[in-house]
Design a protein around this motif. Structure first.
Motif, short mmCIF file in Angstrom:
data_model
loop_
_atom_site.label_atom_id
_atom_site.label_comp_id
_atom_site.label_asym_id
_atom_site.label_seq_id
_atom_site.Cartn_x
_atom_site.Cartn_y
_atom_site.Cartn_z
N VAL A 82 -0.59 8.55 2.42
CA VAL A 82 -0.09 7.07 2.59
C VAL A 82 0.18 6.74 3.91
CG1 VAL A 82 2.21 6.10 2.24
CG2 VAL A 82 1.39 7.45 0.58
N ASP A 83 0.57 7.65 4.94
CA ASP A 83 0.46 7.40 6.04
C ASP A 83 -0.63 7.17 6.89
OD1 ASP A 83 3.35 7.67 6.17
OD2 ASP A 83 3.42 10.05 6.72
N GLU A 84 -1.72 7.89 6.43
CA GLU A 84 -2.92 7.57 7.07
C GLU A 84 -3.70 6.04 6.58
OE1 GLU A 84 -6.32 8.25 9.26
OE2 GLU A 84 -4.57 9.42 9.12
N LEU A 85 -3.37 5.54 5.31
CA LEU A 85 -3.69 4.32 4.79
C LEU A 85 -2.97 3.23 5.64
CD1 LEU A 85 -4.13 4.92 1.28
CD2 LEU A 85 -5.91 4.28 2.77
N ALA A 86 -1.61 3.50 5.74
CA ALA A 86 -0.91 2.59 6.46
C ALA A 86 -1.14 2.32 8.07
CB ALA A 86 0.60 3.01 6.50
N ILE A 119 0.80 -1.16 0.13
CA ILE A 119 0.08 0.05 -0.21
C ILE A 119 0.80 1.27 -0.02
CG2 ILE A 119 -1.59 1.48 1.29
CD1 ILE A 119 -2.86 -1.27 2.29
N ARG A 120 1.88 1.13 0.83
CA ARG A 120 2.86 2.54 0.93
C ARG A 120 3.46 2.82 -0.41
NH1 ARG A 120 4.22 0.04 6.07
NH2 ARG A 120 3.14 1.31 7.88
N GLU A 121 4.02 1.78 -1.00
CA GLU A 121 4.80 1.79 -2.41
C GLU A 121 3.85 2.27 -3.43
OE1 GLU A 121 8.02 1.73 -2.94
OE2 GLU A 121 8.27 1.36 -0.69
N LEU A 167 -4.46 3.09 9.10
CA LEU A 167 -5.64 2.35 9.22
C LEU A 167 -5.41 0.74 8.85
CD1 LEU A 167 -7.82 4.75 6.89
CD2 LEU A 167 -8.34 4.05 9.29
N SER A 168 -4.42 0.40 8.09
CA SER A 168 -4.05 -1.04 7.95
C SER A 168 -3.87 -1.59 8.99
CB SER A 168 -3.38 -1.23 6.81
OG SER A 168 -2.86 -2.63 6.43
N GLU A 169 -3.02 -0.92 9.89
CA GLU A 169 -2.54 -1.30 11.24
C GLU A 169 -3.57 -1.68 12.19
OE1 GLU A 169 0.91 1.21 11.90
OE2 GLU A 169 2.08 0.46 10.30
N ILE A 178 -10.66 -2.07 14.41
CA ILE A 178 -11.97 -1.75 13.42
C ILE A 178 -12.17 -2.88 12.84
CG2 ILE A 178 -11.30 0.72 13.64
CD1 ILE A 178 -10.01 0.18 10.91
N THR A 179 -13.32 -2.89 12.36
CA THR A 179 -14.08 -4.00 11.51
C THR A 179 -13.53 -3.69 10.11
OG1 THR A 179 -16.13 -2.80 11.22
CG2 THR A 179 -15.88 -4.43 13.12
N ASP A 180 -13.86 -4.53 9.21
CA ASP A 180 -13.55 -4.41 7.81
C ASP A 180 -14.51 -3.37 7.29
OD1 ASP A 180 -11.94 -6.53 7.69
OD2 ASP A 180 -13.27 -8.01 6.98
N GLU A 181 -15.64 -3.24 7.60
CA GLU A 181 -16.65 -2.18 7.15
C GLU A 181 -16.09 -0.91 7.42
OE1 GLU A 181 -17.85 -4.72 9.03
OE2 GLU A 181 -18.47 -6.00 7.25
N GLU A 182 -15.49 -0.76 8.81
CA GLU A 182 -15.02 0.54 9.14
C GLU A 182 -13.84 1.03 8.51
OE1 GLU A 182 -16.54 0.47 13.74
OE2 GLU A 182 -14.89 -0.43 13.34
N PHE A 183 -13.09 -0.07 8.05
CA PHE A 183 -11.77 0.17 7.40
C PHE A 183 -12.21 0.54 6.03
CE2 PHE A 183 -8.64 -1.43 4.45
CZ PHE A 183 -7.45 -0.86 4.90
N ASP A 184 -13.06 -0.03 5.23
CA ASP A 184 -13.49 0.43 4.10
C ASP A 184 -13.98 1.91 3.88
OD1 ASP A 184 -12.74 -2.06 2.95
OD2 ASP A 184 -14.47 -2.75 2.97
N ARG A 185 -14.80 2.23 5.04
CA ARG A 185 -15.14 3.54 5.03
C ARG A 185 -14.36 4.68 5.20
NH1 ARG A 185 -20.28 2.82 9.22
NH2 ARG A 185 -18.56 1.52 10.08
N ALA A 186 -13.37 4.45 6.29
CA ALA A 186 -12.20 5.34 6.58
C ALA A 186 -11.21 5.43 5.19
CB ALA A 186 -11.39 4.80 7.62
#
Length: 147
Positions: free
Chosen positions: A110-114, A96-98, A116-118, A125-133
């Motif tokens: 990039v940092d925000e996605l990383a 994701i970062r690359e 969220l993934s962590e 968080i759940t998969d749905e919350e991850f997808d929304r974020a």
């Protein structure tokens, strides 16, 4: 002639439950057998000869082989599976970062996605919350990039 045919009312309800139980236990045993075989190949501590020995034991005497493997090496099975899942998550985060850096996204996205993934990997968080974020982060990036 009617003695040779079986109708639904000739098969008692308790027998149906017993048949279903045996069927599901049989399926569960196959799942365990395949998990043991995968774990044999996944284990870096075992030499090639030890892997071959365990594999032959589990294939030639499947019930005894799987039982002995789970008793002897079962504790580390979970650890190896957890380590592999963490490694896959780390590789996903790096990807994701690359990918985000290569697309010209600002570092904050990039940092925000990383991050969220962590958080998702920890189970906070759940998969749905991850997808929304993720959509919020990407839509915020998309609206500023196209303006």
């Amino acid at each position: 002639m009617t003695g040779d045919t079986y109708l639904a009312y000739d098969y008692p309800l308790l027998s149906a439950f017993w048949t279903m139980l045996i069927f599901f236990l049989w399926i569960m045993w196959f799942v365990l057998l395949f998990r043991v075989i995968v774990d044999i190949f996944r284990d870096d501590d075992l030499s090639g000869g030890a892997k071959a020995g365990w594999l032959v034991f589990c294939i030639c005497l499947p019930f005894l082989g799987v039982f002995v493997y789970v008793v002897a090496r079962g504790k580390n099975m979970g650890r190896r599976e957890t380590a592999q899942a963490k490694e896959q998550q780390r590789q996903f985060d790096d990807y994701i970062r690359e990918t985000a850096k290569g697309s010209g996204a600002p570092t904050s996205s990039v940092d925000e996605l990383a991050r969220l993934s962590e958080i998702k990997a920890r189970g906070d968080i759940t998969d749905e919350e991850f997808d929304r974020a993720k959509k919020l982060v990407l839509s915020g990036h998309g609206s500023t990039g196209h303006s």
